[in-house]
Design a protein around this motif. Structure first.
Motif, PDB file in Angstrom:
ATOM      1  N   GLU A 193     -37.543  12.488 -44.820  1.00 31.36           N
ATOM      2  CA  GLU A 193     -37.634  13.081 -43.486  1.00 31.36           C
ATOM      3  C   GLU A 193     -38.008  12.013 -42.470  1.00 31.36           C
ATOM      4  O   GLU A 193     -38.959  11.262 -42.665  1.00 31.36           O
ATOM      5  N   GLN A 194     -37.242  11.946 -41.383  1.00 33.56           N
ATOM      6  CA  GLN A 194     -37.534  11.013 -40.301  1.00 33.56           C
ATOM      7  C   GLN A 194     -38.320  11.685 -39.183  1.00 33.56           C
ATOM      8  O   GLN A 194     -39.189  11.067 -38.578  1.00 33.56           O
ATOM      9  N   THR A 195     -37.997  12.945 -38.928  1.00 35.30           N
ATOM     10  CA  THR A 195     -38.710  13.711 -37.904  1.00 35.30           C
ATOM     11  C   THR A 195     -38.515  15.193 -38.158  1.00 35.30           C
ATOM     12  O   THR A 195     -37.473  15.614 -38.667  1.00 35.30           O
ATOM     13  N   SER A 215     -39.358  18.494 -35.709  1.00 33.77           N
ATOM     14  CA  SER A 215     -39.877  18.944 -34.423  1.00 33.77           C
ATOM     15  C   SER A 215     -39.381  20.354 -34.160  1.00 33.77           C
ATOM     16  O   SER A 215     -38.165  20.565 -34.057  1.00 33.77           O
TER      17      SER A 215
END
Length: 128
Positions: free
Chosen positions: A89-91, A93
């Motif tokens: 996972e990079q982000t 939101s």
């Protein structure tokens, strides 16, 4: 989720590790996975990476689907090789996440890079 995924299991894809925002899967490149150039069909490498993406983005027990994805093929893969797809996972939101999946061969060389965008929907993967 793995038990319900008939496609992943039929292709011999193994779930090695999953934790929040992360998954690692492996697949042996069988003779029937080879294309007319005697290399692994790109669609099967995509499927391995997509499966790693699915397990990583569903790891929070919130039903999550792909909103988009892309793949770059970096080098050919021969029959008999064993591929590993590692999703990170990079982000995350709100309801949207971005995940990078690196597919490597038995020697640890990158053979493909996949990026997926996820969208959370209603429901849970494991009922409460």
């Amino acid at each position: 989720m793995y038990e319900a995924d008939a496609c992943t299991r039929a292709l011999g894809i193994e779930l090695i590790e999953v934790r929040p925002g992360y998954a690692r899967l492996q697949m042996d490149v069988r003779p029937d996975f080879l294309n007319g150039h005697a290399i692994c069909h790109g669609g099967l490498m995509f499927t391995l990476a997509d499966s790693a993406f699915a397990f990583a983005c569903n790891s929070y027990n919130i039903c999550t689907v792909a909103a988009g994805c892309s793949i770059e093929f970096l080098r050919p893969v021969r029959g008999g090789d064993r591929l590993t797809a590692e999703a990170i996972e990079q982000t995350l939101s709100g309801r949207t996440g971005i995940y990078d999946i690196r597919v490597t061969n038995r020697e640890g060389e990158a053979v493909a890079m996949f990026r997926g965008k996820s969208a959370q929907i209603k429901g849970t993967v494991i009922p409460a």
